[in-house]
Write a protein that holds these residues in place. Structure first.
Motif, PDB file in Angstrom:
ATOM      1  N   UNK A  36       0.811  -1.088  -0.110  1.00 50.85           N
ATOM      2  CA  UNK A  36      -0.092  -0.039   0.027  1.00 50.85           C
ATOM      3  C   UNK A  36       0.811   1.254   0.016  1.00 50.85           C
ATOM      4  N   UNK A  37       1.864   1.174   0.690  1.00 55.59           N
ATOM      5  CA  UNK A  37       2.852   2.356   0.772  1.00 55.59           C
ATOM      6  C   UNK A  37       3.525   2.705  -0.474  1.00 55.59           C
ATOM      7  N   UNK A  84       2.158   2.068  -3.540  1.00 53.95           N
ATOM      8  CA  UNK A  84       1.302   2.307  -4.400  1.00 53.95           C
ATOM      9  C   UNK A  84       1.122   3.843  -4.112  1.00 53.95           C
ATOM     10  N   UNK A  85       0.713   4.062  -2.787  1.00 55.28           N
ATOM     11  CA  UNK A  85       0.698   5.761  -2.393  1.00 55.28           C
ATOM     12  C   UNK A  85       2.091   6.416  -2.911  1.00 55.28           C
ATOM     13  N   UNK A  86       3.075   5.845  -2.685  1.00 53.45           N
ATOM     14  CA  UNK A  86       4.386   6.634  -3.196  1.00 53.45           C
ATOM     15  C   UNK A  86       4.458   6.800  -4.647  1.00 53.45           C
ATOM     16  N   UNK A  87       3.876   6.030  -5.421  1.00 48.73           N
ATOM     17  CA  UNK A  87       4.068   6.235  -6.841  1.00 48.73           C
ATOM     18  C   UNK A  87       2.991   7.399  -7.107  1.00 48.73           C
ATOM     19  N   UNK A  88       2.020   7.321  -6.405  1.00 48.14           N
ATOM     20  CA  UNK A  88       0.968   8.263  -6.967  1.00 48.14           C
ATOM     21  C   UNK A  88       1.235   9.750  -6.553  1.00 48.14           C
ATOM     22  N   UNK A  89       1.983   9.963  -5.506  1.00 48.85           N
ATOM     23  CA  UNK A  89       2.367  11.135  -5.096  1.00 48.85           C
ATOM     24  C   UNK A  89       3.891  11.643  -5.512  1.00 48.85           C
ATOM     25  N   UNK A  90       4.514  10.765  -6.151  1.00 49.88           N
ATOM     26  CA  UNK A  90       5.919  10.884  -6.399  1.00 49.88           C
ATOM     27  C   UNK A  90       6.042  12.100  -7.469  1.00 49.88           C
TER      28      UNK A  90
END
Length: 216
Positions: A205-206, A208-214
């Motif tokens: 999950x982390x 995924x979030x990291x890819x979205x806010x990169x």
């Protein structure tokens, strides 16, 4: 003594039930730790007195063992007239302990935000609180997602300590079952599998979030 497959599968309802307490404590502790971390990070970048208090608190928590903090809140606070139940004490200790570490992570994320954006916000007439919550903190997330996830996994793996004050979490249930049957392999294997599954989910999950806010 071999591995008893039938006994192993019979343990799952009780251990899974214990894992729900583990997840609840970890989730509440994670939210608390993030809030404590943000407060400490912002406090260390405010006035001189606030900086001294937050820095001293952070070092005291980071340099003392989690178990000592847990025992302190559970056994010492009642002496001062504040009695909390075991679950509340466990969540509070998780929040404070990991919040101190996250304060350092969030502080580094705040420092990574370009100072020019803060100065531009001040030039537009925004107040310090608005700058913190509208400009700095949203951008900080992209820098701290990965290390924050690592601490959340560590927090999850720290929840077994809560059993020492009577919280019915997953590993405590596994040991209760092992004590009843004098078989430790099957209960501990079941608990270990669930810890691995939950930690993997948090890690994915982390990412995924990291890819979205990169940043682009």
């Amino acid at each position: 003594m071999g591995f008893d497959t039938e006994y192993f599968w019979s343990l799952w309802p009780a251990i899974f039930q214990g894992s729900l307490m583990t997840l609840a404590a970890a989730a509440a502790g994670s939210v608390g730790a993030i809030l404590v971390g943000i407060i400490l990070a912002l406090g260390r970048r405010s006035g001189r007195l606030s900086k001294i208090i937050c820095a001293g608190f952070t070092e005291a928590i980071r340099l003392s063992p989690f178990l000592v903090q847990l025992y302190f809140l559970y056994y010492v606070l009642p002496v001062w007239g504040l009695t909390l139940d075991a679950v509340t004490v466990g969540i509070l200790t998780l929040s404070i302990h990991f919040g101190a570490f996250l304060g350092e992570v969030f502080g580094a994320g705040i420092d990574a935000v370009p100072r020019g954006q803060v100065e531009a916000a001040r030039a537009l007439g925004l107040r310090n609180r608005q700058i913190s919550f509208l400009i700095v903190l949203p951008q900080m997330l992209r820098f701290v997602a990965a290390p924050t996830a690592n601490y959340m996994i560590s927090l999850l793996k720290t929840t077994p300590y809560l059993a020492v004050v009577g919280v019915p979490e997953m590993l405590g249930v596994a040991f209760d079952k092992a004590s009843d049957s004098f078989r430790y392999v099957e209960p501990l294997t079941a608990a270990g599998i669930l810890f691995l599954v939950y930690s993997t989910i948090i890690g994915q999950a982390a990412r995924y979030v990291e890819r979205k806010i990169r940043p682009l």
